[in-house]
Scaffold this motif. Structure first.
Motif, PDB file in Angstrom:
ATOM      1  N   TYR A 193       0.839  -1.204   0.000  1.00 46.42           N
ATOM      2  CA  TYR A 193       0.000   0.000   0.000  1.00 46.42           C
ATOM      3  C   TYR A 193       0.875   1.255   0.000  1.00 46.42           C
ATOM      4  O   TYR A 193       0.532   2.267  -0.629  1.00 46.42           O
ATOM      5  CB  TYR A 193      -0.925   0.000   1.220  1.00 46.42           C
ATOM      6  N   SER A 206       1.821   1.825  -3.413  1.00 43.77           N
ATOM      7  CA  SER A 206       0.717   2.429  -4.164  1.00 43.77           C
ATOM      8  C   SER A 206       0.664   3.934  -3.943  1.00 43.77           C
ATOM      9  O   SER A 206       0.373   4.710  -4.862  1.00 43.77           O
ATOM     10  CB  SER A 206      -0.610   1.798  -3.733  1.00 43.77           C
ATOM     11  N   ASN A 231       0.433  -3.649  -9.525  1.00 42.19           N
ATOM     12  CA  ASN A 231       1.081  -2.394  -9.165  1.00 42.19           C
ATOM     13  C   ASN A 231       2.437  -2.256  -9.848  1.00 42.19           C
ATOM     14  O   ASN A 231       2.814  -1.169 -10.303  1.00 42.19           O
ATOM     15  CB  ASN A 231       1.245  -2.310  -7.643  1.00 42.19           C
TER      16      ASN A 231
END
Length: 633
Positions: A125, A128, A165
């Motif tokens: 995350y 990201s 990703n």
């Protein structure tokens, strides 16, 4: 009574899950039932997950309530989970500082809980977040570091999302082949495990790659799949992205009515989501109006993007490029030049050779770690077989025949394991060499494109303005020669710039292949002649074509600069399995037995060795030089 309530609660939760998480029922259970702290924390989590795409503010509210309760109960694993989902939600709201703070807390809590999975999920995350900010080096570091752990733990959904990703990062760096490679890996995981969200994301990525390849019909079909799944999941951030891409796709297909429909829907969704989505919506509207030649309306949306306070270098680069083009069509050369300079400055911040080197090194590190794990596994297998051999000796009295058979089998497996270890070691070296070559190719493409599209465009604008001045001004006869001389020098500068850009990464090499590119190159040099014996339209692997082109370029330049050759012949021949390249000159030559090879020749040997190619040099003093290269197709 309490046990009865717990049983009822479990039944309610099972029914809720079977009905795809009825949020109202979850909230009602939370309000009406007398629950333990552990049960409340679980409900806060379920409600947060249910809201994480459809209502970001409610997701944040329930996640904060769950985090407060779990902190009070000192539940580090739950603290990590709630902090992670808060970080994810703040990414979609483009509140990057809040996202980073929560994700850093999530990593800290996961380490305290000694939960490797949760720690690595928080790391993905965090990657990201950096990806949203256009910080691709930091993003890729987090993704690559998290990937091996997610692979070992067989967390299919998070593993697939991390692959996507990485694909997105490569896509942002315009490396479509790498992006498509990781996208396909993610899609296979999603298809195997029926992961609808991951399928949607992989469709979106494929659609963007088809768009960049100008395969607009294919892009429209697959992006429509993304749009439909986004509606099924009520995923508004993903709907904002898919509608933006559909606007551009249908503009390129000339279907402006469909583009208008999706642009309006994108703007409507963006008004709910806020900052980052608004940038996408304004981008869509500006693109649509520009394609419709409504340049003043296009400028309105572009200036909204430019004036928005943002740390996202990607949007700043895109917007400056838009405004440069718009102002050229609006006949505002000063503003066009201003935004061209801004574009160049922002581009330099985003793309640097060190970024590509670091990116390549991290990928090589990940691939190397996988090979080392495999090597260790094979070593353990070899030791196991050796142990079996010793055990077979202990049971020798059970039968000579059994002993011989088992010993032979063990020996064969041992040899196979040792051969695989050697092969994997060789593959490690090839991966590093391939990555370096690919990074160089990508960098050359960027430099050539920026020279042609950036500086070349600027010089063209200057030339047009000088022609306008000439047509509307009265110039004395004594000054007209100076003015015409300046225009002539400007034409020569533009031609020289295009020649340099062409030789850094020839467009003909990419579009038409090696034979056409070498023919163009030799035509530009009076002393050189090109001869080809290949089928019409002959093409093979693009990396091998680039290596042979660079070798030819180096050899011809050596013949001109060092050997003072007056005639050079370049021959290209191919059969079913091999391509042959020869460069022969009538220069001064050298003693190939005593002379040391320069850096250029050594670089050629290194590049050719990646593809198992070979180079032979024949020369003598006053006898000219002949260089022969063989490369498998």
């Amino acid at each position: 009574m309490k046990k009865i309530m717990l049983v009822l609660l479990c039944i309610i939760l099972i029914v809720i899950n079977a009905q795809s998480t009825n949020i109202d029922s979850l909230v009602n259970v939370l309000k009406t039932q007398n629950l333990t702290s552990e049960e409340k924390i679980q409900l806060y989590w379920d409600i947060t997950i249910a809201y994480r795409y459809s209502d970001l503010d409610k997701a944040i509210s329930y996640a904060n309530k769950g985090l407060s309760l779990s902190e009070k109960e000192q539940k580090n694993l739950w603290n990590a989970r709630f902090s992670r989902i808060l970080g994810f939600t703040y990414i979609n709201k483009s509140e990057h500082d809040s996202s980073r703070l929560n994700l850093e807390n999530a990593i800290t809590f996961a380490i305290k809980a000694n939960d490797k999975l949760e720690e690595n999920l928080a790391m993905t995350y965090m990657g990201s977040l950096y990806l949203h900010q256009g910080k691709y080096e930091e993003a890729l570091k987090y993704f690559i570091d998290a990937l091996p752990v997610l692979t070992d733990l067989q967390e299919n959904e998070h593993y697939a999302v991390t692959l996507l990703n990485i694909a997105h990062t490569y896509r942002s760096l315009r490396n479509n082949e790498k992006a498509l490679e990781y996208c396909e890996q993610a899609y296979k995981v999603a298809e195997k495990n029926n992961l609808l969200y991951t399928k949607m994301c992989s469709f979106e990525m494929k659609g963007s790659i088809y768009f960049s390849k100008q395969q607009y019909d294919s892009a429209a079909v697959i992006l429509s799949e993304t749009y439909e799944i986004g509606h099924q999941l009520n995923d508004k951030p993903r709907l904002a992205t898919s509608t933006q891409m559909l606007v551009k796709t249908y503009c390129c297909l000339g279907e402006y009515d469909k583009a208008e429909k999706y642009a309006n829907e994108c703007l409507e969704i963006a008004n709910e989501l806020g900052h980052y989505a608004l940038l996408m919506a304004w981008n869509s509207m500006s693109f649509l109006r520009f394609e419709q030649k409504r340049y003043e309306e296009s400028a309105i949306y572009a200036y909204k993007m430019w004036e928005t306070d943002s740390t996202d270098l990607f949007w700043a680069r895109t917007t400056s490029h838009y405004l440069c083009n718009i102002n050229m069509f609006l006949n505002n050369p000063e503003k066009a030049y201003y935004f061209l300079e801004k574009y160049a400055d922002i581009r330099d911040q985003i793309s640097d050779k060190e970024l590509y080197d670091s990116m390549t090194n991290m990928e090589v590190k990940y691939e190397t770690e996988k090979k080392e794990i495999r090597i260790a596994s094979l070593e353990e297998e070899r030791k196991l077989h050796l142990g079996l051999g010793i055990a077979l000796v202990a049971v020798f009295l059970l039968g000579i025949g059994v002993l011989v058979y088992r010993h032979r089998l063990t020996t064969q497996k041992k040899k196979l394991a040792e051969q695989q270890i050697i092969q994997l070691e060789q593959e490690k070296e090839l991966i590093a060499a391939h990555s370096a070559l690919e990074a160089e190719k990508t960098e050359r493409e960027i430099i050539a494109r920026d020279l042609h599209d950036g500086v070349g465009a600027m010089l063209s604008v200057v030339k047009n303005n000088m022609n306008i001045v000439k047509s509307y001004s009265i110039i004395e006869n004594t000054e007209i020669n100076h003015f015409n001389s300046a225009l002539d020098m400007l034409d020569k500068s533009i031609a020289e710039l295009r020649r340099v850009a062409h030789h850094i990464m020839p467009a003909t090499l990419i579009e038409k292949g090696l034979a056409v590119a070498l023919d163009d190159f030799c035509r530009s040099i009076p002393e050189a002649a090109f001869h080809a014996n290949t089928p019409s339209g002959f093409r093979f692997d693009s990396e091998k074509e680039l290596v042979l082109y660079r070798c030819t370029y180096e050899l011809v330049n050596n013949a001109l600069r060092h050997a003072q050759a007056s005639h050079i012949e370049v021959h290209l021949n191919a059969d079913e399995k091999t391509i042959y390249l020869s460069v022969v000159d009538n220069g001064c030559g050298f003693d190939s037995q005593t002379a040391s090879m320069g850096m250029g020749i050594n670089n050629m040997r290194t590049r050719l060795s990646i593809f198992s190619g070979c180079i032979d040099i024949h020369s003598g003093q006053g006898e000219g030089t002949e260089v022969n290269i063989e490369l498998n197709l």
